[in-house]
Design a protein around this motif. Sequence first.
Motif, mmCIF file in Angstrom:
data_model
loop_
_atom_site.group_PDB
_atom_site.id
_atom_site.type_symbol
_atom_site.label_atom_id
_atom_site.label_comp_id
_atom_site.label_asym_id
_atom_site.label_seq_id
_atom_site.Cartn_x
_atom_site.Cartn_y
_atom_site.Cartn_z
ATOM 1 N N LYS A 132 0.823 -1.215 0.000
ATOM 2 C CA LYS A 132 0.000 0.000 0.000
ATOM 3 C C LYS A 132 0.861 1.270 0.000
ATOM 4 O O LYS A 132 0.545 2.258 -0.648
ATOM 5 C CB LYS A 132 -0.875 -0.029 1.266
ATOM 6 N N TYR A 133 1.999 1.215 0.760
ATOM 7 C CA TYR A 133 2.798 2.436 0.921
ATOM 8 C C TYR A 133 4.043 2.465 0.029
ATOM 9 O O TYR A 133 5.010 3.147 0.330
ATOM 10 C CB TYR A 133 3.159 2.636 2.403
ATOM 11 N N ARG A 177 7.864 -1.817 -7.032
ATOM 12 C CA ARG A 177 6.795 -2.833 -7.019
ATOM 13 C C ARG A 177 7.286 -4.163 -6.456
ATOM 14 O O ARG A 177 6.786 -5.221 -6.853
ATOM 15 C CB ARG A 177 6.267 -3.062 -8.441
ATOM 16 N N THR A 178 8.249 -4.131 -5.591
ATOM 17 C CA THR A 178 8.740 -5.388 -4.999
ATOM 18 C C THR A 178 8.662 -5.287 -3.477
ATOM 19 O O THR A 178 8.946 -4.233 -2.902
ATOM 20 C CB THR A 178 10.201 -5.658 -5.402
ATOM 21 N N VAL A 179 8.275 -6.415 -2.874
ATOM 22 C CA VAL A 179 8.266 -6.506 -1.417
ATOM 23 C C VAL A 179 9.158 -7.691 -1.053
ATOM 24 O O VAL A 179 9.053 -8.748 -1.676
ATOM 25 C CB VAL A 179 6.832 -6.730 -0.892
ATOM 26 N N GLY A 232 9.369 1.846 -0.134
ATOM 27 C CA GLY A 232 8.255 2.773 -0.304
ATOM 28 C C GLY A 232 8.524 4.158 0.271
ATOM 29 O O GLY A 232 9.681 4.598 0.314
ATOM 30 N N MET A 233 7.487 4.809 0.752
ATOM 31 C CA MET A 233 7.604 6.206 1.173
ATOM 32 C C MET A 233 8.316 6.408 2.520
ATOM 33 O O MET A 233 8.788 7.503 2.811
ATOM 34 C CB MET A 233 6.210 6.858 1.218
ATOM 35 N N GLN A 260 12.321 -0.218 11.246
ATOM 36 C CA GLN A 260 13.424 0.625 10.768
ATOM 37 C C GLN A 260 12.878 1.326 9.538
ATOM 38 O O GLN A 260 12.294 0.650 8.677
ATOM 39 C CB GLN A 260 14.602 -0.245 10.336
ATOM 40 N N SER A 261 13.051 2.608 9.456
ATOM 41 C CA SER A 261 12.463 3.290 8.310
ATOM 42 C C SER A 261 13.205 4.576 8.003
ATOM 43 O O SER A 261 13.816 5.180 8.886
ATOM 44 C CB SER A 261 10.992 3.594 8.615
ATOM 45 N N GLU A 262 13.162 4.968 6.766
ATOM 46 C CA GLU A 262 13.738 6.251 6.369
ATOM 47 C C GLU A 262 12.848 6.825 5.284
ATOM 48 O O GLU A 262 12.483 6.080 4.340
ATOM 49 C CB GLU A 262 15.158 6.047 5.841
ATOM 50 N N VAL A 263 12.506 8.090 5.446
ATOM 51 C CA VAL A 263 11.571 8.704 4.487
ATOM 52 C C VAL A 263 12.193 8.694 3.089
ATOM 53 O O VAL A 263 13.349 9.069 2.907
ATOM 54 C CB VAL A 263 11.232 10.147 4.927
ATOM 55 N N GLY A 264 11.454 8.195 2.101
ATOM 56 C CA GLY A 264 11.908 8.163 0.704
ATOM 57 C C GLY A 264 12.774 6.972 0.388
ATOM 58 O O GLY A 264 13.123 6.731 -0.769
ATOM 59 N N VAL A 265 13.180 6.207 1.392
ATOM 60 C CA VAL A 265 14.050 5.043 1.160
ATOM 61 C C VAL A 265 13.249 3.757 1.347
ATOM 62 O O VAL A 265 13.302 2.830 0.535
ATOM 63 C CB VAL A 265 15.269 5.071 2.113
ATOM 64 N N GLY A 266 12.482 3.684 2.417
ATOM 65 C CA GLY A 266 11.674 2.490 2.637
ATOM 66 C C GLY A 266 11.600 2.103 4.096
ATOM 67 O O GLY A 266 12.200 2.762 4.951
#
Length: 632
Positions: free
Chosen positions: A531-532, A537-539, A558-559, A608-614
């Motif tokens: 969704k995000y 297009r890969t998970v 994703g975002m 763990q997340s980073e905006v614009g990276v995933g």
Amino acid sequence: MLLGGVLCLAGWQVWLTLRLLDQDRNLELQRSHERLDQIADLALAQVTGSLGDWELGLHELNAVPPAPALQARFPKGVTFIVVSEKDIATYPEKSLLFSPAPPNPPAEEPGTFDGVDELELRELQYDRAMALLKPLIVRPATRAEALLRLARIEYKARQPEAALDTYAKLTSENALTSSGLPYALLAVSARCRILKELGRTHEAQAEASSLRASLLAGRWPISRESFEYHWATLNSLGLDVGQPPKASVEFSALIAGLFIRWRNAQSLGSNTTGRELQPDGSLLVWNARPDRLSAVVAPPDWLNSAAKFPPGSGDIHWRLLSLDAAKAPGYTVTRSLADVGIPDRLDFSIVAPISGAASSRRTLLLGGAVLMLMVILGAGYVVYSAISRELQVAKLQSDFVAAVSHEFRAPLTTLCTLTELLVQHRIPDESRRQQSYVFLDHETKRLHRLVEDLLDFGRMESGRKQYRTEDHDAFQLVRATVADFIQQAEANGFRVEADLGSPDNSTAATVHVDQEAFCRALRNLLENAMKYSPVCRTVWVNGAVQDHRVLISVRDQGMGIEADERQAVFQKFSRGEAAKKAGIKGTGIGLAMVQQIALAMGGEIRLQSEVGVGSTFTLVLPLATAEEGAAH
Ligand code: ADP
């Protein structure tokens, strides 16, 4: 509004405290002023009483030293003075630099020294003059005068050594010149001058020192003018004798003044009394009668002997000031001493007008006020944060209701339309009808899942959810969930890449979980990843075993999630700002449910997340064996 109310309350509280403090201070000041007034009156009465007592004592003072009983009536350190025809006596004994009544000069025998004067002053026949003086030296009545003249002529005749000797002889004479000066004083003074003129500085200085000592000891009863003249002569000769001690000069002057008062009393034939402040602050009290004058000089701290403050008045200061002296800053009470015959005033002031008790009362009041203020502000803060929390929850709930309604309404509309078409046989083509059945099935299942999710989350929240936990191979469950999900992913154009190691290694990743809950949690993470991810297009799904724990991570490119939202996204109804802005649908309960499940299975969820990276969400579960070990 609430903030305004709290601020008003706090402001009122501060204002009230300040008013109270001010009132307390004024009251305390008033009290201390009254106390100062009382003490000033008391002190003045005591001073008046003491001075009257001293004056009475003076009537009994006829001679020095006074009787011990009489001494005891006066303060310590006083000097007693008795002036009478007999003499001027002081106790403790003090030398007078000059006498108020130098003795009368003796009557001169007229014509005795006429011949000598003729030879010395007119004919300048010094030898003959000296010869003429010789017999006069032998006669006691003329000896001193003859020696004085001989020494003078010897010096004129350039016989300084002889002159010095003659003057030396004269120093032991007690007689006075016709003008009342002691011959001895003139002789020593002359020796100083001659020695200095001869350049015998050391001897001159020694002679000057001895003359200085004699003058200070009051060896000769001379007038003030003579004293000052001879003292000044020594200095003018360059023989440094400094200045006579001020205290001794003042005391001698005081005695001279008393002597005049006594003479006045004698001439008037009446008694006089008086009090007078001396320049050094000491107090003179006298009583003059025709037969004698008695007086005392009390030391500069006489006030402390004249009045005793009541105990506990240590904070009160008093000073004796002339009438025109400036007042000390602060509150001062003034009492005139005119009634006791002293043209001065007493100023009373208080060191700390606010007493210790008052200042501790103030501290208490201030402490109470600060506490009260803290309570008001604290209560305001608590109410404010409770209200804002409630408002936030209400907003989240209304967002949630809107989101859920939207989640239901769109598919329900499609389902209705499609069912209607099918019922009315308006889809003639068999293959398209088949497609519609598949779509109907898919959407119904999705709605069913959504309802199940909502119901289950409600149970989890209230603690009513029953888990049926069993040992499962975590990787097996992951594979099954991914396989189930792949169809939906592919329909949306997504690929799922799973890396779970070898499929037969089943014992290594055994976890004790509720299968359905586990799959639901994982599916939620997979759906979110899809969704995000607006572009990629890969998970990716990864599985690993580490430190007796199984780590299953779902990664996307994703975002990403903002740092300040990374904790909040796990709270119910909470949705990321970026997700809302992008118009991505959601209810905000997915991650909250994943976390509930992870915790219920004895594990946790990490992000763990980073905006614009995933983002990478990792489900961490204890290995079944490890959990058992821990339980034991
Ligand atoms: P929602 O129904 O909004 O998806 P969730 O609880 O599943 O509710 O997620 C909460 C919020 O977390 C989302 O609204 C989104 O902002 C953020 N989020 C969840 N998963 C991801 C992800 N994979 N990538 C970026 N943001 C995510």
